[in-house]
Design a protein around this motif. Structure first.
Motif, short mmCIF file in Angstrom:
data_model
loop_
_atom_site.label_atom_id
_atom_site.label_comp_id
_atom_site.label_asym_id
_atom_site.label_seq_id
_atom_site.Cartn_x
_atom_site.Cartn_y
_atom_site.Cartn_z
N GLY A 280 40.48 33.40 1.72
CA GLY A 280 39.79 34.05 2.83
C GLY A 280 38.43 33.44 3.09
O GLY A 280 38.01 33.30 4.25
N LEU A 281 37.73 33.06 2.03
CA LEU A 281 36.43 32.41 2.19
C LEU A 281 36.58 31.07 2.90
O LEU A 281 35.76 30.71 3.76
CB LEU A 281 35.78 32.23 0.82
CG LEU A 281 34.39 31.58 0.79
CD1 LEU A 281 33.39 32.42 1.58
CD2 LEU A 281 33.93 31.38 -0.64
N ALA A 282 37.62 30.32 2.54
CA ALA A 282 37.86 29.04 3.19
C ALA A 282 38.18 29.23 4.67
O ALA A 282 37.71 28.47 5.53
CB ALA A 282 39.00 28.30 2.50
N LEU A 283 38.98 30.25 4.98
CA LEU A 283 39.32 30.52 6.38
C LEU A 283 38.09 30.87 7.21
O LEU A 283 38.03 30.59 8.40
CB LEU A 283 40.34 31.65 6.46
CG LEU A 283 41.78 31.32 6.06
CD1 LEU A 283 42.65 32.57 6.11
CD2 LEU A 283 42.35 30.24 6.98
N GLN A 284 37.10 31.51 6.58
CA GLN A 284 35.87 31.84 7.29
C GLN A 284 34.95 30.62 7.41
O GLN A 284 34.28 30.44 8.43
CB GLN A 284 35.13 32.96 6.55
CG GLN A 284 35.88 34.28 6.50
CD GLN A 284 35.19 35.27 5.59
OE1 GLN A 284 34.08 35.04 5.09
NE2 GLN A 284 35.85 36.39 5.33
N SER A 285 34.92 29.80 6.38
CA SER A 285 33.93 28.72 6.31
C SER A 285 34.32 27.50 7.12
O SER A 285 33.45 26.84 7.71
CB SER A 285 33.71 28.32 4.85
OG SER A 285 33.31 29.43 4.08
N ILE A 286 35.61 27.16 7.15
CA ILE A 286 36.02 25.93 7.83
C ILE A 286 35.78 26.01 9.34
O ILE A 286 35.18 25.09 9.91
CB ILE A 286 37.49 25.61 7.51
CG1 ILE A 286 37.62 25.24 6.02
CG2 ILE A 286 38.01 24.47 8.38
CD1 ILE A 286 39.04 25.05 5.55
N PRO A 287 36.21 27.07 10.05
CA PRO A 287 35.91 27.11 11.49
C PRO A 287 34.41 27.16 11.79
O PRO A 287 33.96 26.64 12.81
CB PRO A 287 36.60 28.40 11.96
CG PRO A 287 37.61 28.71 10.91
CD PRO A 287 37.02 28.22 9.63
N ALA A 288 33.65 27.81 10.88
CA ALA A 288 32.20 27.91 11.09
C ALA A 288 31.46 26.65 10.65
O ALA A 288 30.24 26.58 10.80
CB ALA A 288 31.65 29.11 10.33
N LYS A 289 32.21 25.68 10.08
CA LYS A 289 31.61 24.43 9.58
C LYS A 289 30.48 24.71 8.59
O LYS A 289 29.41 24.08 8.62
CB LYS A 289 31.11 23.57 10.74
CG LYS A 289 32.22 23.16 11.70
CD LYS A 289 31.69 22.36 12.85
CE LYS A 289 32.81 21.94 13.80
NZ LYS A 289 33.48 23.10 14.45
N ASP A 290 30.73 25.69 7.70
CA ASP A 290 29.77 26.03 6.66
C ASP A 290 29.91 25.00 5.53
O ASP A 290 30.59 25.23 4.52
CB ASP A 290 30.05 27.44 6.15
CG ASP A 290 28.88 28.01 5.36
OD1 ASP A 290 28.07 27.21 4.86
OD2 ASP A 290 28.79 29.25 5.23
N ILE A 291 29.27 23.86 5.71
CA ILE A 291 29.47 22.71 4.83
C ILE A 291 29.12 23.01 3.37
O ILE A 291 29.88 22.62 2.46
CB ILE A 291 28.68 21.50 5.35
CG1 ILE A 291 29.29 21.03 6.68
CG2 ILE A 291 28.69 20.35 4.35
CD1 ILE A 291 28.53 19.94 7.37
N PRO A 292 28.02 23.69 3.06
CA PRO A 292 27.73 23.97 1.64
C PRO A 292 28.83 24.76 0.95
O PRO A 292 29.16 24.48 -0.21
CB PRO A 292 26.42 24.76 1.70
CG PRO A 292 25.76 24.31 2.96
CD PRO A 292 26.89 24.11 3.93
N VAL A 293 29.40 25.74 1.63
CA VAL A 293 30.48 26.53 1.02
C VAL A 293 31.74 25.68 0.86
O VAL A 293 32.42 25.74 -0.18
CB VAL A 293 30.77 27.79 1.86
CG1 VAL A 293 31.99 28.53 1.31
CG2 VAL A 293 29.57 28.71 1.88
N ILE A 294 32.06 24.88 1.87
CA ILE A 294 33.24 24.01 1.78
C ILE A 294 33.08 23.03 0.62
O ILE A 294 34.03 22.79 -0.15
CB ILE A 294 33.46 23.27 3.11
CG1 ILE A 294 33.73 24.27 4.24
CG2 ILE A 294 34.63 22.30 2.99
CD1 ILE A 294 33.75 23.64 5.62
#
Length: 326
Positions: A280-294
């Motif tokens: 779920g975290l990946a699904l939130q982070s990838i579209p938002a381009k949250d690079i540090p989390v990815i």
């Protein structure tokens, strides 16, 4: 000669351990390089990709400066790896929270689902694999082979939907979605964790079962097994004492690979059952381009694979003492 051989054994083990450690460190180096390079793979400016086309030049410059997107790759990589060693993976662009704290908050859910799935798969695969491998061509073997072929062709989301319909909507035995942490009690936790784990296990059990079945059938043709049979030992004792142990070596490797794959690829199940895990975290982070989390998720998966490989090596020395001297 025997003394020299005994003296060389510790050196051989140390050399083997050093080679394995070097290999695992090389894997981590490549993964960290790839993770750090994610910034350079984003088309244009990462800050523009994150903030959108309506961002002002000042906002773009501030984000670039805050996350180091405008720094050269070597400098950025060394700074990021230094933070990685100390447990500082930066802050999420979305929430502003530390990345490590965000990942550790989600990790127990994904870790539990993956472990439960592997455990369920092994609970089914080991007894059936031993039984069918010892009676190749029998009625149960043919039935299990046909069923495993059918299950291997079922995508995980289909298995999840079917399980939700049969065991949640129709019977009401399990919840459709949601999660209960272990702090709420083991019963409540398993009530939510069981269906997602079974959905993952449906696709992994057939491969483990077939692998063990083939190895058991091959081990039964070995001379030491025939010798044990001529000594009048019970068949069940021979199967689980003399046959299962050497046959389990490939199974240990496959189970470790399955665990690593489930840890990294639980996105579908977690989204289907609305679980607050890494998927779920990946699904939130990838579209938002949250690079540090990815980047943090990529490194976590790499570390998990490295740790699993190390545990497999240890498992080999327990299951087969001959590997200690190689």
């Amino acid at each position: 000669m025997a003394v020299g051989t005994l003296a060389a054994a510790p050196r051989a083990r140390l050399g083997r351990a050093a080679r394995r450690a070097a290999h695992l460190l090389a894997v981590l180096l490549l993964v960290t390089l790839a993770a750090a390079a994610l910034v350079d793979l984003v088309p244009g400016s990462p800050a523009v990709a994150i903030l959108g086309p309506s961002a002002t030049p000042q906002q773009i410059a501030e984000l670039d400066a805050a996350y180091g997107f405008d720094r050269p790759f070597p400098e950025r990589y060394l700074d990021w790896v230094g933070g990685l060693v100390t447990g500082d993976l930066g802050r999420s662009v979305q929430s502003g929270r530390p990345v490590l704290a965000t990942i550790l908050e989600r990790l127990p859910v994904t870790l539990e689902i993956a472990l439960l799935a592997v455990g369920i798969s092994l609970l089914v695969a080991v007894p059936l694999g031993v039984h069918t491998g010892s009676r190749v061509g029998g009625p149960l073997d043919r039935a299990v082979t046909a069923a495993s072929s059918a299950l291997m062709s079922i995508p995980v989301f289909v298995a999840g939907v079917v399980l939700i319909y049969l065991l949640a909507l129709t019977t009401g035995w399990f919840p459709v979605s949601g999660w209960a942490p272990l702090t709420d009690g083991i019963a409540a936790n398993l009530h939510f964790a069981f269906l997602p784990a079974v959905a993952l296990a449906v696709g992994e059990t057939p491969a483990l079962l077939r692998l063990l079945r083939g190895d058991v059938a091959a081990t039964l043709r070995e001379d030491f097994v025939r010798t044990a049979a001529t000594r009048g030992l019970p068949r069940r004792y021979i199967l689980f004492r003399h046959v299962l142990r050497p046959s389990a070596l490939p199974l240990v490797t496959m189970a470790a690979v399955v665990f690593g794959r489930l840890l990294a690829g639980s996105v579908v199940v977690e989204s289907l059952f609305a679980l607050p895990g890494l998927g779920g975290l990946a699904l939130q982070s990838i579209p938002a381009k949250d690079i540090p989390v990815i980047q943090g998720l990529v490194v976590l998966v790499a570390v998990a694979y490295v740790a699993v490989n190390a545990l497999v090596d240890l498992g080999y020395t327990v299951l087969d003492p001959r590997t200690r001297s190689r």
